[in-house]
Enzyme design. Sequence first.
Site, PDB file in Angstrom:
ATOM      1  N   SER A  93       0.858  -1.214   0.084  1.00 52.01           N
ATOM      2  CA  SER A  93      -0.173  -0.030  -0.046  1.00 52.01           C
ATOM      3  C   SER A  93       0.796   1.234  -0.027  1.00 52.01           C
ATOM      4  O   SER A  93       0.481   2.351  -0.955  1.00 52.01           O
ATOM      5  CB  SER A  93      -0.801  -0.024   1.132  1.00 52.01           C
ATOM      6  OG  SER A  93      -1.825  -1.051   1.245  1.00 52.01           O
ATOM      7  N   ILE A 119       3.954 -10.347  -8.546  1.00 54.33           N
ATOM      8  CA  ILE A 119       3.710  -9.898  -9.853  1.00 54.33           C
ATOM      9  C   ILE A 119       2.827 -10.736 -10.677  1.00 54.33           C
ATOM     10  O   ILE A 119       3.480 -11.658 -11.093  1.00 54.33           O
ATOM     11  CB  ILE A 119       5.057  -9.559 -10.583  1.00 54.33           C
ATOM     12  CG1 ILE A 119       6.042  -8.622  -9.705  1.00 54.33           C
ATOM     13  CG2 ILE A 119       5.094  -8.979 -11.991  1.00 54.33           C
ATOM     14  CD1 ILE A 119       5.358  -7.385  -9.048  1.00 54.33           C
ATOM     15  N   ASP A 155      -5.452   4.060 -11.816  1.00 53.78           N
ATOM     16  CA  ASP A 155      -6.840   4.615 -11.923  1.00 53.78           C
ATOM     17  C   ASP A 155      -7.523   3.791 -12.908  1.00 53.78           C
ATOM     18  O   ASP A 155      -8.586   3.134 -12.737  1.00 53.78           O
ATOM     19  CB  ASP A 155      -6.804   6.018 -12.490  1.00 53.78           C
ATOM     20  CG  ASP A 155      -6.537   6.960 -11.451  1.00 53.78           C
ATOM     21  OD1 ASP A 155      -6.348   6.656 -10.433  1.00 53.78           O
ATOM     22  OD2 ASP A 155      -6.241   8.184 -11.610  1.00 53.78           O
ATOM     23  N   ARG A 178      -7.910  -0.027 -11.782  1.00 54.50           N
ATOM     24  CA  ARG A 178      -8.952  -0.297 -10.764  1.00 54.50           C
ATOM     25  C   ARG A 178     -10.327  -0.557 -11.354  1.00 54.50           C
ATOM     26  O   ARG A 178     -11.084  -1.212 -10.832  1.00 54.50           O
ATOM     27  CB  ARG A 178      -8.862   0.778  -9.923  1.00 54.50           C
ATOM     28  CG  ARG A 178      -7.797   0.475  -8.944  1.00 54.50           C
ATOM     29  CD  ARG A 178      -7.535   1.792  -7.669  1.00 54.50           C
ATOM     30  NE  ARG A 178      -6.095   1.558  -7.279  1.00 54.50           N
ATOM     31  CZ  ARG A 178      -5.543   2.448  -6.662  1.00 54.50           C
ATOM     32  NH1 ARG A 178      -5.711   4.112  -6.405  1.00 54.50           N
ATOM     33  NH2 ARG A 178      -4.579   2.433  -5.895  1.00 54.50           N
ATOM     34  N   GLN A 198     -23.409 -20.498   0.126  1.00 56.57           N
ATOM     35  CA  GLN A 198     -24.423 -20.885   1.034  1.00 56.57           C
ATOM     36  C   GLN A 198     -25.532 -21.546   0.354  1.00 56.57           C
ATOM     37  O   GLN A 198     -26.269 -22.530   1.282  1.00 56.57           O
ATOM     38  CB  GLN A 198     -24.702 -19.537   2.026  1.00 56.57           C
ATOM     39  CG  GLN A 198     -25.751 -19.933   3.159  1.00 56.57           C
ATOM     40  CD  GLN A 198     -25.037 -20.300   4.218  1.00 56.57           C
ATOM     41  OE1 GLN A 198     -23.854 -20.484   4.073  1.00 56.57           O
ATOM     42  NE2 GLN A 198     -26.058 -21.109   5.094  1.00 56.57           N
ATOM     43  N   GLY A 209     -23.563 -27.737   1.636  1.00 49.96           N
ATOM     44  CA  GLY A 209     -22.356 -28.648   1.582  1.00 49.96           C
ATOM     45  C   GLY A 209     -21.768 -28.970   0.143  1.00 49.96           C
ATOM     46  O   GLY A 209     -20.325 -28.913   0.259  1.00 49.96           O
ATOM     47  N   GLU A 257      -4.096  -3.881  -6.834  1.00 48.77           N
ATOM     48  CA  GLU A 257      -4.222  -2.808  -7.222  1.00 48.77           C
ATOM     49  C   GLU A 257      -4.987  -1.772  -6.258  1.00 48.77           C
ATOM     50  O   GLU A 257      -5.702  -0.871  -6.548  1.00 48.77           O
ATOM     51  CB  GLU A 257      -5.183  -2.875  -8.650  1.00 48.77           C
ATOM     52  CG  GLU A 257      -4.136  -3.807  -9.661  1.00 48.77           C
ATOM     53  CD  GLU A 257      -4.639  -3.501 -10.975  1.00 48.77           C
ATOM     54  OE1 GLU A 257      -4.805  -2.297 -11.486  1.00 48.77           O
ATOM     55  OE2 GLU A 257      -4.036  -4.131 -11.898  1.00 48.77           O
ATOM     56  N   SER A 260      -9.079  -2.350  -0.193  1.00 41.63           N
ATOM     57  CA  SER A 260     -10.329  -1.761   0.007  1.00 41.63           C
ATOM     58  C   SER A 260      -9.952  -0.473   0.915  1.00 41.63           C
ATOM     59  O   SER A 260     -10.658   0.661   0.753  1.00 41.63           O
ATOM     60  CB  SER A 260     -11.368  -2.491   0.706  1.00 41.63           C
ATOM     61  OG  SER A 260     -11.749  -3.439  -0.103  1.00 41.63           O
TER      62      SER A 260
HETATM   63  N1  COS Z   1      -2.878  10.157 -11.147  1.00 41.75           N
HETATM   64  C1  COS Z   1      -1.762  10.921 -11.206  1.00 41.75           C
HETATM   65  N2  COS Z   1      -1.118  11.395 -10.427  1.00 41.75           N
HETATM   66  C2  COS Z   1      -1.529  11.323  -9.039  1.00 41.75           C
HETATM   67  C3  COS Z   1      -2.694  10.382  -8.919  1.00 41.75           C
HETATM   68  C4  COS Z   1      -3.439   9.938  -9.881  1.00 41.75           C
HETATM   69  N3  COS Z   1      -4.443   9.171  -9.516  1.00 41.75           N
HETATM   70  N4  COS Z   1      -2.966  10.364  -7.408  1.00 41.75           N
HETATM   71  C5  COS Z   1      -1.887  10.928  -7.007  1.00 41.75           C
HETATM   72  N5  COS Z   1      -1.104  11.438  -7.813  1.00 41.75           N
HETATM   73  C6  COS Z   1       0.018  12.491  -7.724  1.00 41.75           C
HETATM   74  C7  COS Z   1      -0.276  13.499  -6.650  1.00 41.75           C
HETATM   75  O1  COS Z   1      -0.639  14.741  -7.470  1.00 41.75           O
HETATM   76  C8  COS Z   1       1.242  13.839  -6.200  1.00 41.75           C
HETATM   77  O2  COS Z   1       1.847  14.730  -7.263  1.00 41.75           O
HETATM   78  P1  COS Z   1       2.283  16.404  -6.722  1.00 41.75           P
HETATM   79  O3  COS Z   1       3.131  16.186  -5.672  1.00 41.75           O
HETATM   80  O4  COS Z   1       2.900  16.485  -8.093  1.00 41.75           O
HETATM   81  O5  COS Z   1       1.033  16.940  -6.650  1.00 41.75           O
HETATM   82  C9  COS Z   1       1.884  12.651  -6.183  1.00 41.75           C
HETATM   83  O6  COS Z   1       1.232  11.759  -7.256  1.00 41.75           O
HETATM   84  C10 COS Z   1       1.992  11.864  -4.956  1.00 41.75           C
HETATM   85  O7  COS Z   1       0.924  11.878  -4.166  1.00 41.75           O
HETATM   86  P2  COS Z   1       0.626  11.597  -2.621  1.00 41.75           P
HETATM   87  O8  COS Z   1       2.049  11.561  -2.132  1.00 41.75           O
HETATM   88  O9  COS Z   1      -0.323  12.568  -2.090  1.00 41.75           O
HETATM   89  O10 COS Z   1       0.157  10.351  -2.764  1.00 41.75           O
HETATM   90  P3  COS Z   1      -1.297  10.055  -2.691  1.00 41.75           P
HETATM   91  O11 COS Z   1      -1.780  10.408  -1.260  1.00 41.75           O
HETATM   92  O12 COS Z   1      -2.259  10.568  -3.673  1.00 41.75           O
HETATM   93  O13 COS Z   1      -1.528   8.449  -2.717  1.00 41.75           O
HETATM   94  C11 COS Z   1      -1.695   6.290  -1.853  1.00 41.75           C
HETATM   95  C12 COS Z   1      -1.287   7.595  -1.631  1.00 41.75           C
HETATM   96  C13 COS Z   1      -1.541   5.474  -0.382  1.00 41.75           C
HETATM   97  C14 COS Z   1      -3.151   6.227  -1.900  1.00 41.75           C
HETATM   98  C15 COS Z   1      -1.106   5.711  -2.998  1.00 41.75           C
HETATM   99  O14 COS Z   1       0.266   5.338  -2.671  1.00 41.75           O
HETATM  100  C16 COS Z   1      -1.662   4.367  -3.424  1.00 41.75           C
HETATM  101  O15 COS Z   1      -2.698   4.340  -4.334  1.00 41.75           O
HETATM  102  N6  COS Z   1      -1.242   3.227  -2.842  1.00 41.75           N
HETATM  103  C17 COS Z   1      -1.559   1.903  -3.244  1.00 41.75           C
HETATM  104  C18 COS Z   1      -0.715   1.332  -4.225  1.00 41.75           C
HETATM  105  C19 COS Z   1      -1.329   0.099  -4.734  1.00 41.75           C
HETATM  106  O16 COS Z   1      -2.486   0.048  -5.097  1.00 41.75           O
HETATM  107  N7  COS Z   1      -0.496  -0.960  -4.878  1.00 41.75           N
HETATM  108  C20 COS Z   1      -1.113  -2.170  -5.344  1.00 41.75           C
HETATM  109  C21 COS Z   1       0.084  -2.182  -6.466  1.00 41.75           C
HETATM  110  S1  COS Z   1      -0.558  -3.231  -8.080  1.00 41.75           S
HETATM  111  S2  COS Z   1      -1.212  -4.843  -7.380  1.00 41.75           S
END
Ligand code: COS
Length: 381
Positions: free
Chosen positions: A132, A157, A242, A245, A338, A342, A365, A368
């Site tokens: 995360s 991966i 994005d 998801r 359910q 069985g 990705e 929740s």
């Molecule tokens: N699209 C493009 N840029 C994005 C973005 C998005 N959806 N979300 C954030 N950013 C940008 C931000 O704008 C920021 O850039 P600036 O500093 O230039 O404004 C930068 O990315 C970092 O943003 P921030 O540090 O604020 O991170 P967030 O709080 O947005 O995100 C979480 C933190 C925890 C939500 C993020 O790290 C995340 O989604 N983690 C989960 C990762 C994941 O899904 N792992 C599974 C891997 S695939 S199996």
Amino acid sequence: MDLTFSDEQQMIRQMAREFADKELLPTAAHYDETQEFPRELWQKMGRLGLMGLVIPEEYGGAGADTLSYVLALEEIARGNPALSTVMSVNNSLACYGTWKFGTEEQKLKYLVPLASGEKLGGYALSEPGSGSDAVNMQTSARREGDRYLLNGSKMFITSGQSGHVFLVFAVTNKEAPKPADRITCFIVEKGFPGFKVGKKLDKLGMRASDTTELIFEDCEVPVENVLGKEGAGFRVALQLLDGGRIGIATQAVGIGQAAYEFGLKYATERQQFGQKIFDFQAIQFMLADMATRLEASRLLVHRAATLRDAGQPCGREASMAKLFASETAMWVTTKAVQIFGGYGYIKEYPVERYFRDAKVTEIYEGTSEIQRMVIAKSLLK
Ligand code: COS
């Protein structure tokens, strides 16, 4: 009746539905049991245009829109959820990323084979110590002349064993004040010196899709394989997620739909107390709730896809769709087990497999909990 879909969208869905009914549903249990990657089925999906649906035809894709993509992906997930993982990662992450951020040379060299289904792509962000909290990765890349040397390892991966090309994220500047500026995305081929595939993970579900660790030991990546700009990799990663998801949300709908359909059919066949179990209101209400929650999930998915097709921001809607659809898939598959009683608990019947496959949609990705963080953050904007 589908009033909202164009002829082309309905045609693509029908093609995927027929393929799923004929080739995937009858074989899914076998591949789950053996954990074997269904290479031939993946190749057929490539020939049907399913591996690069939204990529323009000039780059080997089918030139369709996101709504067509989710209509097709739901059908594949209904037939074999593990293959929908492979399809989703290849389409939403590997292909879309190369198309959106790649140079013309990168598109010709990597996107064309990935989108046409000749090669299989993956996405390597998570690590043993960072899931995360993706920005806190340890994998590093240091430049030496006209190449970078990557060191570190990536975890969980998809297609690690069967895939050929991976988008790999690594720290290029650990001194950058903003953590997001430290990371760069690279296109890495499996044959590059110093690239090793770690052990294949023995998973609860999605067992026909191989998931491995990837290990980089002074792995040599040419500078022309940087995807996007140096230091822009974390934004690339989040932007791709994005779209990714929306794919996982779609997959959750397909899994739930399959479990619901099996549950409905079984309820009209199974007799207890001298009547079909469907005639008990307890079972009818379960099926009514399953159908309703699935329809709500599907509408969230279609809304996110429609926004994306309109070129509008859809990160929040993608997270809402994934959150709701994945929790629905878990709930619906639990109810399906359910209804089967069985028989739902044994491998002779398919619902326990969908139940196992559903769980990961709440995890990968973005868990929740991460989706709720993304949604909560968007509420203040
Ligand atoms: N699209 C493009 N840029 C994005 C973005 C998005 N959806 N979300 C954030 N950013 C940008 C931000 O704008 C920021 O850039 P600036 O500093 O230039 O404004 C930068 O990315 C970092 O943003 P921030 O540090 O604020 O991170 P967030 O709080 O947005 O995100 C979480 C933190 C925890 C939500 C993020 O790290 C995340 O989604 N983690 C989960 C990762 C994941 O899904 N792992 C599974 C891997 S695939 S199996």
